[in-house]
Design an enzyme around this catalytic site. Structure first.
Site, PDB file in Angstrom:
ATOM      1  CG  HIS A 186      -3.276  -4.306   0.867  1.00 43.15           C
ATOM      2  ND1 HIS A 186      -2.540  -5.480   1.449  1.00 43.15           N
ATOM      3  CD2 HIS A 186      -4.489  -4.860   0.724  1.00 43.15           C
ATOM      4  CE1 HIS A 186      -3.441  -6.311   1.958  1.00 43.15           C
ATOM      5  NE2 HIS A 186      -4.691  -6.085   1.492  1.00 43.15           N
ATOM      6  CG  HIS A 199      -2.845  -8.119  -1.758  1.00 42.51           C
ATOM      7  ND1 HIS A 199      -3.617  -6.784  -2.067  1.00 42.51           N
ATOM      8  CD2 HIS A 199      -3.971  -8.852  -1.149  1.00 42.51           C
ATOM      9  CE1 HIS A 199      -4.984  -6.940  -1.571  1.00 42.51           C
ATOM     10  NE2 HIS A 199      -5.089  -8.249  -0.948  1.00 42.51           N
ATOM     11  CB  CYS A 259     -18.660  -9.174   9.036  1.00 41.67           C
ATOM     12  SG  CYS A 259     -17.365  -7.771   8.728  1.00 41.67           S
ATOM     13  CB  CYS A 275     -15.015 -11.141   7.825  1.00 40.89           C
ATOM     14  SG  CYS A 275     -14.259 -10.118   9.135  1.00 40.89           S
ATOM     15  CB  CYS A 306     -16.938  -6.799  12.605  1.00 38.46           C
ATOM     16  SG  CYS A 306     -15.233  -7.543  11.751  1.00 38.46           S
ATOM     17  CG  HIS A 346     -14.019  -5.276   8.461  1.00 34.25           C
ATOM     18  ND1 HIS A 346     -13.846  -6.723   8.517  1.00 34.25           N
ATOM     19  CD2 HIS A 346     -13.020  -5.083   7.396  1.00 34.25           C
ATOM     20  CE1 HIS A 346     -13.150  -7.238   7.807  1.00 34.25           C
ATOM     21  NE2 HIS A 346     -12.802  -6.376   6.970  1.00 34.25           N
ATOM     22  CE  LYS A 376      -6.030  -4.507   9.791  1.00 32.52           C
ATOM     23  NZ  LYS A 376      -7.365  -5.052   9.849  1.00 32.52           N
ATOM     24  CE  LYS A 379      -7.710   4.061   1.756  1.00 32.14           C
ATOM     25  NZ  LYS A 379      -9.021   3.349   1.380  1.00 32.14           N
TER      26      LYS A 379
END
Ligand code: MSP
Length: 485
Positions: A20, A23, A129, A132, A147, A150, A301, A304
């Site tokens: 993504h 990266h 988690c 993470c 979390c 997430h 952030k 989707k």
């Protein structure tokens, strides 16, 4: 005289989905720094890789109904293809599932921790988690008990683990940070680490039961346990160089690393746990950890649900890899969070690449062609005494501080200078009454253009090559931006 060595690493990525924008960002940043150090003559080693022995990967493979081995092999292939499309000039791609290259190093580190008396058996009762891949405490969770990263509740665990005496190293790490022997950039992240050290580090679980992560590295002497993801993952930085193997030449030559590049979400692992492991193993610490910001989209952030996820491959396909590299390097400061939207991308693409650099290259080389300017004896080594001297100095200064966006700014200052030079001297007009002067001006512009190409190599390697070869041929490139017509 021997060259300096320069060793730079990126985090190793979880191969549980395709690459993504985050990266793309960190590998482009690392690649630009690696290429810059090669350009100034440093013997450079650049490491990337994948973090495979994790529950996250096991779960993703299960969901796809494929064996983890096959699942990760396919994803690793897609990462490699993506890196190659983005001109990422890594020296090695390490996979933590590699039993020959990675496992001996991870095991050797574990054995050193045991020898130092820093590993003990205990029971971990608490939260975990998987998103993470980290143990959590109540205070890490939001008001709903999820979390925050997430949005899901962590698992409740009670399991027998081996623990690492992280608490023992709080003071030593603090001292090394304060003395500057172990550096954390930027300042805000250094302060964050110091605050963490003030609270005192807690011992941490360093293994998981084999039944949870069936294909991790077995704990030496206890096949029922596997080395915990982070203890395994962090050692990639030295296992890849041959630590723990017979052929450890690269380890001796390149370690300690000059920079570990990381995102802020993994600061504690790299700036507290990793140095503690190295201290325990009696190995030198990396010189510095550099913490970059996040790429957001429209200030948020990417997710989707919000529908603001930007696919880096799409940008490469539509605009070329160098255009994406340009955006990530120049339009985002490595010191803060940056923003990217397709709209903003198109805007700077048109202004600075198509109408900026692209136009300039075409104007200069069209004049060379049209007026038959002899540029064969033009100094083409890029470091001659020039009016661009100030920009070149700024460029190097910016790289020293890792401010790659400012290095790009200085190249664009040189480009702006060249634009105004053409406007003021008007060689396309003076060619009528003073041909010599016009030719001299154009030769001067070609020299500067070569300089721009040299300076662009770390940032936009393909563009740099296209400009150089066009100058060598004395013809304008067929097309620069867009690459395809
Ligand atoms: N496997 C661990 C790292 C182990 S290193 C010994 C991991 N992997 S990851 O694939 O989840 O993330 C890799 C890196 O990408 C992290 O440094 C993370 O901060 C970074 N990024 C993920 N999303 C990002 C953005 N949107 N922007 C910039 N970088 C971000 O963590």
């Amino acid at each position: 005289m021997a060259n300096n060595t320069f060793y730079i690493t990126t985090p190793i990525f979880y191969p549980n989905g395709k690459p993504h924008m985050g990266h793309a960002y960190v590998v482009t940043l690392a690649d630009t720094l690696a290429r810059y150090h090669r350009l100034i003559g440093d013997e450079t080693y650049f490491l990337v890789g994948t973090d495979e022995n994790t529950e996250k990967v096991v779960q993703a493979a299960k969901k796809a109904d494929i064996q983890p081995e096959t699942f990760t092999k396919e994803i690793v292939q897609s990462f490699k293809e993506f890196f190659s499309a983005l001109y990422i000039s890594y020296n090695q791609f390490i996979r933590t599932s590699d039993t020959e290259r990675h496992w001996p190093g991870a095991i050797a580190v574990w054995e050193r921790l045991v020898k130092a008396g820093d590993i003990y058996k205990g029971t971990y009762e608490g939260l975990y988690c998987v998103g993470c891949e980290a143990f959590k405490t109540e205070k890490d969770l939001d008001e709903k008990g999820n979390c925050p990263e997430h949005g899901e509740p962590p698992q409740k665990l009670k399991e027998e683990n081996y623990f690492f005496k992280l608490s023992k190293y709080t003071k030593d790490i603090r001292k090394l940070v304060e003395e500057g022997a172990f550096q954390v950039f930027p300042e805000t992240r250094r302060n964050e680490l110091l605050a963490l050290l003030d609270e005192g580090l807690q011992d941490i679980s360093f293994s998981r039961p084999k039944k949870t992560i069936p294909w991790g590295i077995p704990v030496p002497g206890d096949p029922e346990q596997v080395i915990y993801v982070w203890c395994d993952a962090l050692t990639n930085y030295i296992s890849a160089l041959g630590f723990g193997r017979e052929d450890d030449h690269n380890f001796k030559h390149f370690w300690p690393a000059n920079y570990h590049l990381i995102g802020k979400d993994i600061l504690r692992f790299h700036a507290a746990i990793w140095p503690a492991m190295l201290l325990s193993a009696k190995l030198p610490l990396p010189t510095a950890v550099f913490v970059h910001g996040l790429i957001l989209s429209g200030g948020k952030k990417m997710s989707k649900t919000l529908g603001n996820v930007l696919d880096p491959q799409k940008f490469i396909d539509e605009y070329g890899a160098d255009a994406l590299r340009y955006y990530l390097i120049r339009e985002v400061s490595p010191l803060e969070d940056g923003d990217m939207t397709e709209e903003k991308f198109k805007e700077v693409y048109n202004a600075n690449l198509a109408n900026g650099l692209g136009n300039l290259v075409s104007r200069i080389l069209t004049m060379v062609e049209q007026y038959g300017v002899d540029i064969t004896d033009v100094m083409l080594d890029g470091d001659d005494e020039t009016l661009g001297g100030e920009e070149v100095a700024d460029y190097h200064k910016a790289f020293e501080c890792l401010e790659v966006n400012k290095a790009a700014d200085s190249v664009w200052s040189l480009i702006a200078f060249m634009d105004s030079y053409i406007q003021e001297e008007e060689p396309f007009k003076t060619i009528e009454e003073d041909e010599d002067k016009a030719h001299q001006d154009i030769r001067f512009l070609v020299e500067r253009l070569w300089e721009v190409a040299v300076l662009l190599e770390p940032l936009m390697p393909e563009t740099s090559e296209i400009i150089k070869s066009a100058i060598k041929r004395g013809e304008k490139p067929e097309t620069l931006f867009p690459r395809k017509q």
